[in-house]
Every structure is written in structure tokens, then in C-alpha cells.
Design a protein around this motif. Structure first.
Motif, PDB file in Angstrom:
ATOM      1  N   LYS A   1       0.854  -1.192   0.000  1.00  0.00           N
ATOM      2  CA  LYS A   1       0.000   0.000   0.000  1.00  0.00           C
ATOM      3  C   LYS A   1       0.891   1.244   0.000  1.00  0.00           C
ATOM      4  O   LYS A   1       1.895   1.299   0.703  1.00  0.00           O
ATOM      5  N   THR A   2       0.529   2.244  -0.776  1.00  0.00           N
ATOM      6  CA  THR A   2       1.294   3.485  -0.843  1.00  0.00           C
ATOM      7  C   THR A   2       1.180   4.220   0.475  1.00  0.00           C
ATOM      8  O   THR A   2       0.086   4.363   1.019  1.00  0.00           O
ATOM      9  N   ASP A   3       2.295   4.700   1.003  1.00  0.00           N
ATOM     10  CA  ASP A   3       2.297   5.480   2.238  1.00  0.00           C
ATOM     11  C   ASP A   3       2.275   6.953   1.866  1.00  0.00           C
ATOM     12  O   ASP A   3       3.303   7.567   1.632  1.00  0.00           O
ATOM     13  N   TYR A   4       1.067   7.509   1.803  1.00  0.00           N
ATOM     14  CA  TYR A   4       0.906   8.898   1.385  1.00  0.00           C
ATOM     15  C   TYR A   4       1.500   9.870   2.398  1.00  0.00           C
ATOM     16  O   TYR A   4       1.823  11.000   2.053  1.00  0.00           O
ATOM     17  N   SER A   5       1.658   9.440   3.644  1.00  0.00           N
ATOM     18  CA  SER A   5       2.216  10.331   4.660  1.00  0.00           C
ATOM     19  C   SER A   5       3.690  10.631   4.376  1.00  0.00           C
ATOM     20  O   SER A   5       4.234  11.585   4.914  1.00  0.00           O
ATOM     21  N   LYS A   6       4.333   9.829   3.548  1.00  0.00           N
ATOM     22  CA  LYS A   6       5.742  10.069   3.203  1.00  0.00           C
ATOM     23  C   LYS A   6       5.869  10.961   1.963  1.00  0.00           C
ATOM     24  O   LYS A   6       6.966  11.323   1.576  1.00  0.00           O
ATOM     25  N   MET A   7       4.742  11.303   1.365  1.00  0.00           N
ATOM     26  CA  MET A   7       4.755  12.175   0.188  1.00  0.00           C
ATOM     27  C   MET A   7       4.545  13.625   0.636  1.00  0.00           C
ATOM     28  O   MET A   7       3.875  13.882   1.634  1.00  0.00           O
ATOM     29  N   SER A   8       5.083  14.559  -0.121  1.00  0.00           N
ATOM     30  CA  SER A   8       4.851  15.970   0.177  1.00  0.00           C
ATOM     31  C   SER A   8       3.405  16.322  -0.168  1.00  0.00           C
ATOM     32  O   SER A   8       2.731  15.599  -0.910  1.00  0.00           O
ATOM     33  N   TYR A   9       2.950  17.435   0.342  1.00  0.00           N
ATOM     34  CA  TYR A   9       1.601  17.913   0.043  1.00  0.00           C
ATOM     35  C   TYR A   9       1.408  18.036  -1.469  1.00  0.00           C
ATOM     36  O   TYR A   9       0.406  17.587  -2.014  1.00  0.00           O
ATOM     37  N   GLU A  10       2.396  18.601  -2.144  1.00  0.00           N
ATOM     38  CA  GLU A  10       2.305  18.786  -3.598  1.00  0.00           C
ATOM     39  C   GLU A  10       2.225  17.448  -4.327  1.00  0.00           C
ATOM     40  O   GLU A  10       1.487  17.307  -5.307  1.00  0.00           O
ATOM     41  N   GLU A  11       2.983  16.452  -3.862  1.00  0.00           N
ATOM     42  CA  GLU A  11       2.941  15.125  -4.489  1.00  0.00           C
ATOM     43  C   GLU A  11       1.582  14.458  -4.304  1.00  0.00           C
ATOM     44  O   GLU A  11       1.052  13.845  -5.232  1.00  0.00           O
ATOM     45  N   VAL A  12       1.010  14.579  -3.109  1.00  0.00           N
ATOM     46  CA  VAL A  12      -0.312  13.996  -2.857  1.00  0.00           C
ATOM     47  C   VAL A  12      -1.348  14.666  -3.757  1.00  0.00           C
ATOM     48  O   VAL A  12      -2.153  13.994  -4.399  1.00  0.00           O
ATOM     49  N   CYS A  13      -1.315  16.000  -3.828  1.00  0.00           N
ATOM     50  CA  CYS A  13      -2.280  16.719  -4.675  1.00  0.00           C
ATOM     51  C   CYS A  13      -2.104  16.336  -6.141  1.00  0.00           C
ATOM     52  O   CYS A  13      -3.087  16.153  -6.847  1.00  0.00           O
ATOM     53  N   SER A  14      -0.880  16.210  -6.590  1.00  0.00           N
ATOM     54  CA  SER A  14      -0.630  15.813  -7.971  1.00  0.00           C
ATOM     55  C   SER A  14      -1.138  14.390  -8.229  1.00  0.00           C
ATOM     56  O   SER A  14      -1.775  14.128  -9.238  1.00  0.00           O
ATOM     57  N   HIS A  15      -0.856  13.491  -7.288  1.00  0.00           N
ATOM     58  CA  HIS A  15      -1.263  12.087  -7.443  1.00  0.00           C
ATOM     59  C   HIS A  15      -2.784  11.958  -7.558  1.00  0.00           C
ATOM     60  O   HIS A  15      -3.276  11.154  -8.349  1.00  0.00           O
ATOM     61  N   PHE A  16      -3.532  12.734  -6.776  1.00  0.00           N
ATOM     62  CA  PHE A  16      -4.997  12.631  -6.778  1.00  0.00           C
ATOM     63  C   PHE A  16      -5.671  13.730  -7.593  1.00  0.00           C
ATOM     64  O   PHE A  16      -6.887  13.875  -7.546  1.00  0.00           O
ATOM     65  N   ASN A  17      -4.874  14.525  -8.312  1.00  0.00           N
ATOM     66  CA  ASN A  17      -5.422  15.598  -9.147  1.00  0.00           C
ATOM     67  C   ASN A  17      -6.253  16.578  -8.315  1.00  0.00           C
ATOM     68  O   ASN A  17      -7.365  16.941  -8.688  1.00  0.00           O
ATOM     69  N   ILE A  18      -5.703  16.991  -7.173  1.00  0.00           N
ATOM     70  CA  ILE A  18      -6.351  17.944  -6.275  1.00  0.00           C
ATOM     71  C   ILE A  18      -5.731  19.303  -6.511  1.00  0.00           C
ATOM     72  O   ILE A  18      -4.503  19.443  -6.529  1.00  0.00           O
ATOM     73  N   GLN A  19      -6.570  20.296  -6.655  1.00  0.00           N
ATOM     74  CA  GLN A  19      -6.069  21.660  -6.879  1.00  0.00           C
ATOM     75  C   GLN A  19      -5.383  22.137  -5.603  1.00  0.00           C
ATOM     76  O   GLN A  19      -5.931  22.024  -4.508  1.00  0.00           O
ATOM     77  N   LEU A  20      -4.166  22.670  -5.753  1.00  0.00           N
ATOM     78  CA  LEU A  20      -3.428  23.176  -4.602  1.00  0.00           C
ATOM     79  C   LEU A  20      -4.188  24.360  -4.058  1.00  0.00           C
ATOM     80  O   LEU A  20      -4.342  24.666  -3.008  1.00  0.00           O
TER      81      LEU A  20
END
Length: 181
Positions: A162-181
Motif C-alpha cells: 500500500k502506498t504510504d501517502y504520509s511520506k509524500m509531500s503535500y504537492e505530491e499527494v495533490c498531484s497524485h490525486f489531481n487535487i487543486q493546490l
């Protein structure tokens, strides 16, 4: 006899016509496959995220013997299913930066941490000093955002972890899920 010969000929022709089908013709050549299209952006699927929000004024509280200041933000989509199987990410924004919780810094001349404690439909924000000699403010000028990632199918042996999203930066998480910063 001529009549029988004629009937036999007509029956033979009829049987021949019925036994033939459109598939009995010669095979043609298949056309070439088209070029694959570009991969689309990753969607947010079932991911839930809040707008940037402010929290009410913090109050003094002791949690597990640790004194600090706390406040809460509403997260109406935070279900028991997400609490037990999903991932909850909380971010704080101040001074032009975005920081994942827990966030540890030196403020008020002391090392302190801001953390998030998730419960059904609420996220408590708690700031405490490591030295336990008073508290450091939790200003209402801070902005908060949460991202809720519902749990999927449990990983089994031999499958990707399972991907550990807590180890990703905020920008990486938003990019991964296509969330507008």
C-alpha cells in the motif's frame, strides 16, 4: 421421371443455398490497430478533500497526560470506515508554506508539535511543548486542510505494498490525486 429429376435438382439447389453463409467467403485482411491515446490524469476517485479552513480558538486541554492547546475542525465525511481502513492526511498552511501534520518546530523558544487526532466527523488539532512547561499558542490565523483516502482491498502476499501517502509531500499527494493546490 422428369418431374422427379426436376424436384431433386430444385431440392439440391435449395439445400446448397441454405448451407452457405456469409462466413464461408474468403478471409480479408484485418486493418491495423490504432495508436493508444495518452494516459489521462489520475482522478480523485473516492478521495475526499476539504477547502482550506480556519479553526476556532484553541483551549487548554490535557491528552494522555500531555498538556497543550486544542481546537477541532469538522470533517463530516470522516466515517468509521475511513477511520478503520483509510488514510487521513492533515495539512497546515502558514507563512507561504504547507506542512503535513504532525509538525514539529521550535516556537516560543521551545520544541513543540502540532498533531491531528481523528474521530468520527471531527479532527482535533493539538499543540504541545515537549518540555511540558506551559503551552505555545495555536493561532486562528493558521489554515487547515484534510484529505481522506478511503481504504481499498487489503494487500495480500505477493502484491504491491500500500502506498504510504504520509511520506509524500503535500504537492505530491495533490498531484497524485489531481487535487487543486
Amino acid at each position: 421421371m422428369k418431374i422427379l429429376k426436376t424436384i431433386f435438382t430444385l431440392l439440391s439447389i435449395a439445400l446448397f443455398a441454405v448451407s452457405c453463409s456469409g462466413d464461408d467467403g474468403a478471409d480479408g485482411t484485418n486493418g491495423t490497430n490504432g495508436v493508444d491515446g495518452q494516459k489521462g490524469a489520475t482522478g480523485t476517485a473516492n478521495v475526499i478533500y476539504s477547502a482550506w479552513i480556519t479553526a476556532p480558538t484553541a483551549v487548554a486541554e490535557t491528552i494522555d497526560g500531555t498538556s497543550g492547546l486544542s481546537t477541532s475542525i469538522n470533517a463530516p465525511e470522516l466515517s468509521s470506515d475511513i477511520l478503520s481502513k483509510g488514510t487521513i492526511l492533515v495539512y497546515m498552511s502558514f507563512g507561504g508554506g504547507t506542512y503535513a501534520l504532525p509538525y514539529t518546530s521550535t516556537a516560543g523558544s521551545a520544541v513543540n508539535t502540532i498533531t491531528a487526532i481523528s474521530t468520527l466527523q471531527k479532527i482535533k488539532l493539538f499543540r504541545f511543548k515537549h518540555a511540558q512547561d506551559g503551552t505555545v499558542g495555536l493561532p486562528t490565523s493558521l489554515s487547515w486542510r484534510y484529505i481522506l483516502i478511503p481504504g481499498g482491498v487489503a494487500a495480500t502476499t505477493g502484491k504491491a505494498a500500500k502506498t504510504d501517502y504520509s511520506k509524500m509531500s503535500y504537492e505530491e499527494v495533490c498531484s497524485h490525486f489531481n487535487i487543486q493546490l
